[in-house]
Design an enzyme around this catalytic site. Structure first.
Site, PDB file in Angstrom:
ATOM      1  N   HIS A  36       0.836  -1.207   0.000  1.00 12.16           N
ATOM      2  CA  HIS A  36       0.000   0.000   0.000  1.00 12.16           C
ATOM      3  C   HIS A  36       0.876   1.265   0.000  1.00 12.16           C
ATOM      4  O   HIS A  36       2.073   1.190  -0.257  1.00 12.16           O
ATOM      5  CB  HIS A  36      -0.991  -0.040   1.170  1.00 12.16           C
ATOM      6  CG  HIS A  36      -1.621  -1.401   1.329  1.00 12.16           C
ATOM      7  ND1 HIS A  36      -2.560  -1.894   0.463  1.00 12.16           N
ATOM      8  CD2 HIS A  36      -1.387  -2.399   2.236  1.00 12.16           C
ATOM      9  CE1 HIS A  36      -2.899  -3.122   0.830  1.00 12.16           C
ATOM     10  NE2 HIS A  36      -2.202  -3.456   1.900  1.00 12.16           N
ATOM     11  N   GLU A  73      -1.815   0.467   8.210  1.00  9.72           N
ATOM     12  CA  GLU A  73      -0.976  -0.626   7.734  1.00  9.72           C
ATOM     13  C   GLU A  73       0.143  -0.095   6.831  1.00  9.72           C
ATOM     14  O   GLU A  73       1.275  -0.591   6.886  1.00  9.72           O
ATOM     15  CB  GLU A  73      -1.828  -1.645   6.972  1.00  9.72           C
ATOM     16  CG  GLU A  73      -1.013  -2.838   6.498  1.00  9.72           C
ATOM     17  CD  GLU A  73      -1.644  -3.588   5.354  1.00  9.72           C
ATOM     18  OE1 GLU A  73      -2.815  -3.332   5.026  1.00  9.72           O
ATOM     19  OE2 GLU A  73      -0.943  -4.444   4.772  1.00  9.72           O
ATOM     20  N   HIS A 128       3.150  -6.922   4.882  1.00  8.33           N
ATOM     21  CA  HIS A 128       1.788  -6.469   5.145  1.00  8.33           C
ATOM     22  C   HIS A 128       1.412  -6.776   6.591  1.00  8.33           C
ATOM     23  O   HIS A 128       2.100  -7.532   7.286  1.00  8.33           O
ATOM     24  CB  HIS A 128       0.774  -7.194   4.243  1.00  8.33           C
ATOM     25  CG  HIS A 128       0.811  -6.771   2.810  1.00  8.33           C
ATOM     26  ND1 HIS A 128      -0.155  -5.967   2.249  1.00  8.33           N
ATOM     27  CD2 HIS A 128       1.715  -7.036   1.826  1.00  8.33           C
ATOM     28  CE1 HIS A 128       0.143  -5.757   0.965  1.00  8.33           C
ATOM     29  NE2 HIS A 128       1.272  -6.395   0.678  1.00  8.33           N
ATOM     30  N   GLU A 205       1.781 -11.566   6.314  1.00  4.02           N
ATOM     31  CA  GLU A 205       0.829 -10.791   7.106  1.00  4.02           C
ATOM     32  C   GLU A 205       1.333 -10.908   8.536  1.00  4.02           C
ATOM     33  O   GLU A 205       1.183 -11.947   9.185  1.00  4.02           O
ATOM     34  CB  GLU A 205      -0.588 -11.364   6.989  1.00  4.02           C
ATOM     35  CG  GLU A 205      -1.175 -11.351   5.581  1.00  4.02           C
ATOM     36  CD  GLU A 205      -1.733 -10.001   5.154  1.00  4.02           C
ATOM     37  OE1 GLU A 205      -1.481  -9.000   5.843  1.00  4.02           O
ATOM     38  OE2 GLU A 205      -2.408  -9.961   4.112  1.00  4.02           O
TER      39      GLU A 205
HETATM   40 ZN    ZN Z   1      -1.919  -5.189   3.058  1.00  7.30          ZN
END
Ligand code: ZN
Length: 248
Positions: A36, A73, A128, A205
């Protein structure tokens, strides 16, 4: 790549140290994709433009998730990435990142994959944190499935993913996800970053931002540095066959 079966705590596992010929990662190129970007939320039309992910068309990117208190995030991913970059550079690696700040827009996920492919990175990591159910905790390693371009790096990616998994359990406060995947792993065929990679790569993650306990960890600078050190340990092991000194 590394096929030497070195156990994390084996007495025969000698830490890699900088020898007379230089640093442990001299000559290596490492790719980092911090997911992102800080201004993605400002331009929905940019995010919904369609890009080819190796199998089908998908959105350019998303905003990413955030904690209940609003820590994004995108900020987490970028902070861990820059911590990791600093460690890797000290070890002699050349580091290529898909973005170099957290106040921009994009690039799209297909472009991120291409940046790392074009850099001929030896290994890459997509960083992430998840936006799962608030009750869920823990980390998940996302591994590629064959999609054409990545066919030759599936096995090596799985090996690298196992090193990331082991290092996360050893060197961070996170356990394996209790809501997603199986035992901290899941294979995905719908992500540009994994479908379009020509070098070994996994996506991590690191934790679940909507969960209060995970959020407290993910927003801690101390824990962020632990995560960076764990990712570095996995990268060093993958590229050299040995865990770096100082890892548990
Ligand atoms: Zn993400």
């Amino acid at each position: 790549m590394s096929s030497i079966p070195v156990s994390h705590d084996s007495p025969t596992s000698k830490p890699t140290s900088a020898g007379k010929h230089g640093k442990v990662l001299a000559g290596k190129i490492v790719g980092i994709d911090p997911g992102h970007n800080g201004l993605n939320h400002t331009d929905p039309a940019f995010l919904t433009q369609q890009v080819f992910n190796g199998r089908t068309m998908e959105d350019c990117d998303t905003t990413g998730t955030q904690t209940a208190s609003g820590y994004t995030e995108a900020q987490f991913n970028f902070t861990v990435a820059t911590d990791l970059r600093a460690i890797l550079r000290r070890e002699g690696a050349k580091v290529v990142m898909t973005r170099n700040n957290n106040d921009g827009l994009g690039p799209c996920v297909d472009r991120r994959a291409k940046i790392l492919d074009d850099a001929h990175a030896n290994v890459s990591i997509d960083i992430h944190a998840d936006g799962g159910p608030a009750s869920g905790r823990g980390f998940t390693v996302l591994e590629p499935l064959p999609a054409g371009l990545n066919d030759k790096v599936i096995g090596a990616s799985d090996e690298f993913g196992s090193f990331v998994h082991e290092a996360f359990l050893a060197d961070t406060p996170f356990g394996v996800s209790d809501y997603y995947g199986h035992d901290g792993y899941i294979s995905r065929d719908d992500l540009a970053g994994l479908n379009l990679t020509t070098m070994p790569k996994v996506l991590i993650e690191c934790g679940n931002m909507p969960n209060a306990q995970d959020a407290a960890l993910l927003t801690s600078p101390t824990v962020q540095r632990q995560i960076a050190r764990a990712l570095n340990a996995a990268i060093v092991r993958f590229l050299t066959g040995h865990w770096p000194p100082g890892t548990s």
